[in-house]
Design a protein around this motif. Structure first.
Motif, mmCIF file in Angstrom:
data_model
loop_
_atom_site.group_PDB
_atom_site.id
_atom_site.type_symbol
_atom_site.label_atom_id
_atom_site.label_comp_id
_atom_site.label_asym_id
_atom_site.label_seq_id
_atom_site.Cartn_x
_atom_site.Cartn_y
_atom_site.Cartn_z
ATOM 1 N N ALA A 135 0.899 -1.153 0.000
ATOM 2 C CA ALA A 135 0.000 0.000 0.000
ATOM 3 C C ALA A 135 0.937 1.201 0.000
ATOM 4 O O ALA A 135 2.116 1.070 -0.309
ATOM 5 C CB ALA A 135 -0.876 -0.020 1.246
ATOM 6 N N GLY A 136 0.441 2.362 0.375
ATOM 7 C CA GLY A 136 1.339 3.502 0.435
ATOM 8 C C GLY A 136 0.598 4.812 0.445
ATOM 9 O O GLY A 136 -0.592 4.879 0.745
ATOM 10 N N SER A 137 1.338 5.839 0.097
ATOM 11 C CA SER A 137 0.812 7.185 0.148
ATOM 12 C C SER A 137 1.366 7.993 -1.014
ATOM 13 O O SER A 137 2.508 7.779 -1.430
ATOM 14 C CB SER A 137 1.238 7.809 1.475
ATOM 15 O OG SER A 137 0.719 9.093 1.578
ATOM 16 N N THR A 138 0.560 8.915 -1.524
ATOM 17 C CA THR A 138 0.943 9.731 -2.666
ATOM 18 C C THR A 138 0.595 11.188 -2.393
ATOM 19 O O THR A 138 -0.520 11.498 -1.996
ATOM 20 C CB THR A 138 0.184 9.290 -3.944
ATOM 21 O OG1 THR A 138 0.352 7.885 -4.131
ATOM 22 C CG2 THR A 138 0.665 10.044 -5.171
ATOM 23 N N VAL A 139 1.562 12.078 -2.634
ATOM 24 C CA VAL A 139 1.279 13.513 -2.633
ATOM 25 C C VAL A 139 1.160 13.912 -4.096
ATOM 26 O O VAL A 139 2.026 13.571 -4.917
ATOM 27 C CB VAL A 139 2.389 14.333 -1.940
ATOM 28 C CG1 VAL A 139 2.005 15.822 -1.914
ATOM 29 C CG2 VAL A 139 2.640 13.827 -0.524
ATOM 30 N N HIS A 140 0.071 14.600 -4.426
ATOM 31 C CA HIS A 140 -0.181 14.941 -5.832
ATOM 32 C C HIS A 140 -0.820 16.318 -5.950
ATOM 33 O O HIS A 140 -1.372 16.844 -4.979
ATOM 34 C CB HIS A 140 -1.092 13.885 -6.480
ATOM 35 C CG HIS A 140 -2.464 13.835 -5.871
ATOM 36 N ND1 HIS A 140 -3.526 14.550 -6.372
ATOM 37 C CD2 HIS A 140 -2.935 13.193 -4.773
ATOM 38 C CE1 HIS A 140 -4.596 14.330 -5.622
ATOM 39 N NE2 HIS A 140 -4.268 13.511 -4.642
ATOM 40 N N TYR A 141 -0.716 16.891 -7.148
ATOM 41 C CA TYR A 141 -1.396 18.155 -7.421
ATOM 42 C C TYR A 141 -2.891 17.889 -7.552
ATOM 43 O O TYR A 141 -3.302 16.839 -8.042
ATOM 44 C CB TYR A 141 -0.864 18.789 -8.710
ATOM 45 C CG TYR A 141 0.523 19.353 -8.568
ATOM 46 C CD1 TYR A 141 0.742 20.559 -7.901
ATOM 47 C CD2 TYR A 141 1.623 18.675 -9.086
ATOM 48 C CE1 TYR A 141 2.021 21.076 -7.760
ATOM 49 C CE2 TYR A 141 2.908 19.184 -8.945
ATOM 50 C CZ TYR A 141 3.099 20.386 -8.276
ATOM 51 O OH TYR A 141 4.369 20.887 -8.130
ATOM 52 N N VAL A 142 -3.690 18.834 -7.100
ATOM 53 C CA VAL A 142 -5.148 18.704 -7.168
ATOM 54 C C VAL A 142 -5.640 19.257 -8.499
ATOM 55 O O VAL A 142 -5.274 20.359 -8.902
ATOM 56 C CB VAL A 142 -5.818 19.444 -5.989
ATOM 57 C CG1 VAL A 142 -7.336 19.479 -6.149
ATOM 58 C CG2 VAL A 142 -5.437 18.780 -4.671
ATOM 59 N N THR A 143 -6.449 18.446 -9.165
ATOM 60 C CA THR A 143 -7.111 18.854 -10.410
ATOM 61 C C THR A 143 -8.608 18.621 -10.225
ATOM 62 O O THR A 143 -9.034 18.108 -9.187
ATOM 63 C CB THR A 143 -6.606 18.027 -11.615
ATOM 64 O OG1 THR A 143 -6.953 16.652 -11.401
ATOM 65 C CG2 THR A 143 -5.096 18.160 -11.808
ATOM 66 N N ALA A 144 -9.378 18.950 -11.252
ATOM 67 C CA ALA A 144 -10.832 18.764 -11.175
ATOM 68 C C ALA A 144 -11.203 17.284 -11.076
ATOM 69 O O ALA A 144 -12.270 16.934 -10.589
ATOM 70 C CB ALA A 144 -11.503 19.394 -12.387
ATOM 71 N N LYS A 145 -10.319 16.397 -11.529
ATOM 72 C CA LYS A 145 -10.596 14.961 -11.497
ATOM 73 C C LYS A 145 -10.030 14.364 -10.207
ATOM 74 O O LYS A 145 -8.847 14.524 -9.908
ATOM 75 C CB LYS A 145 -9.960 14.311 -12.732
ATOM 76 C CG LYS A 145 -10.631 13.040 -13.145
ATOM 77 C CD LYS A 145 -10.132 12.584 -14.504
ATOM 78 C CE LYS A 145 -10.628 11.192 -14.764
ATOM 79 N NZ LYS A 145 -9.851 10.501 -15.772
ATOM 80 N N LEU A 146 -10.860 13.672 -9.436
ATOM 81 C CA LEU A 146 -10.502 13.135 -8.122
ATOM 82 C C LEU A 146 -9.213 12.312 -8.133
ATOM 83 O O LEU A 146 -9.101 11.347 -8.891
ATOM 84 C CB LEU A 146 -11.660 12.277 -7.581
ATOM 85 C CG LEU A 146 -11.445 11.649 -6.207
ATOM 86 C CD1 LEU A 146 -11.416 12.707 -5.126
ATOM 87 C CD2 LEU A 146 -12.518 10.620 -5.918
ATOM 88 N N ASP A 147 -8.268 12.707 -7.275
ATOM 89 C CA ASP A 147 -7.013 11.967 -7.060
ATOM 90 C C ASP A 147 -6.284 11.622 -8.358
ATOM 91 O O ASP A 147 -5.710 10.537 -8.487
ATOM 92 C CB ASP A 147 -7.280 10.691 -6.238
ATOM 93 C CG ASP A 147 -7.819 11.000 -4.845
ATOM 94 O OD1 ASP A 147 -7.454 12.053 -4.292
ATOM 95 O OD2 ASP A 147 -8.593 10.194 -4.315
ATOM 96 N N SER A 148 -6.312 12.541 -9.318
ATOM 97 C CA SER A 148 -5.737 12.256 -10.641
ATOM 98 C C SER A 148 -4.624 13.209 -11.063
ATOM 99 O O SER A 148 -4.076 13.062 -12.147
ATOM 100 C CB SER A 148 -6.841 12.290 -11.705
ATOM 101 O OG SER A 148 -7.780 11.276 -11.445
ATOM 102 N N GLY A 149 -4.280 14.194 -10.229
ATOM 103 C CA GLY A 149 -3.244 15.152 -10.593
ATOM 104 C C GLY A 149 -1.860 14.532 -10.606
ATOM 105 O O GLY A 149 -1.638 13.434 -10.082
ATOM 106 N N LYS A 150 -0.925 15.251 -11.187
ATOM 107 C CA LYS A 150 0.471 14.789 -11.307
ATOM 108 C C LYS A 150 1.053 14.470 -9.924
ATOM 109 O O LYS A 150 0.895 15.235 -8.974
ATOM 110 C CB LYS A 150 1.294 15.881 -11.987
ATOM 111 C CG LYS A 150 2.703 15.469 -12.294
ATOM 112 C CD LYS A 150 3.456 16.602 -12.991
ATOM 113 C CE LYS A 150 4.918 16.218 -13.089
ATOM 114 N NZ LYS A 150 5.795 17.364 -13.125
#
Length: 192
Positions: A135-150
């Protein structure tokens, strides 16, 4: 060495216990960061994270309103305080596309899975049911699409045979505490 502390103003949105917020505050005070947490906004007035903000003399607001009103008030506060980066830390609401567009700064989020796997809720349960080794954890940019940013940073956490969603969640949370401040460092170096 010249002290960098606090050139970049950060706002944090929370909904609950604020353990990632606490870690961001601790890290920014302990390290020679070029950022500081200027304000904390919660959509729940009983959020324990507001206590950390108060203890650390950080401006804090509880805005218990429906999404459009929450976003309007929050945006006004963020702009008034010249926020350069917004961090979502256990913020349990999906921001509207309109809000994201109106923000003239980056928004980042920490999510408890190895994105793109398991967007949304119940990530630990889903990873265990799928028989994943990690499992794990991800830090990402927020976009209009849920949990889909870079993706900015990601870390793996081994799933043991004896794990249940709660035991796994505790270990993933520890991993989150390690990577979120580092991800903020990465993003803030690009803002300068």
């Amino acid at each position: 060495m010249k002290k960098l502390t606090g050139n970049i103003n950060i706002g944090v949105f929370i909904s609950g216990r604020g353990s990632n917020l606490k870690e961001l505050i601790r890290y920014s005070k302990k390290n020679n960061t070029n950022w500081k947490i200027k304000l904390v906004i919660s959509n729940k007035k009983e959020a324990k994270g507001l206590i950390y903000a108060k203890k650390n003399k950080i401006q804090n607001y509880a805005i218990e309103k429906k999404k459009p009103e929450f976003e309007k008030k929050s945006l006004s506060i963020l702009k008034k305080n010249k926020i350069n980066l917004l961090c979502l830390a256990g913020f349990m609401r999906i921001l509207s596309n309109e809000f994201i567009k109106k923000c003239k700064f980056k928004i980042i989020n920490i999510h408890p899975s190895l994105l793109p796997k398991y967007k949304g809720l119940n990530t630990h349960e889903r990873a265990i049911k799928a028989g994943d080794k990690y499992a794990g954890s991800t830090v990402h940019y927020v976009t209009a699409k849920l949990d889909s940013g870079k993706k900015i940073l990601q870390t793996k956490v081994k799933i043991f045979k004896a794990d249940n969603p709660n035991t796994l969640a505790k270990r993933v949370l520890k991993a989150e505490h390690q990577i979120y401040p580092k991800a903020v460092d990465i993003v803030c170096k690009k803002i300068i």
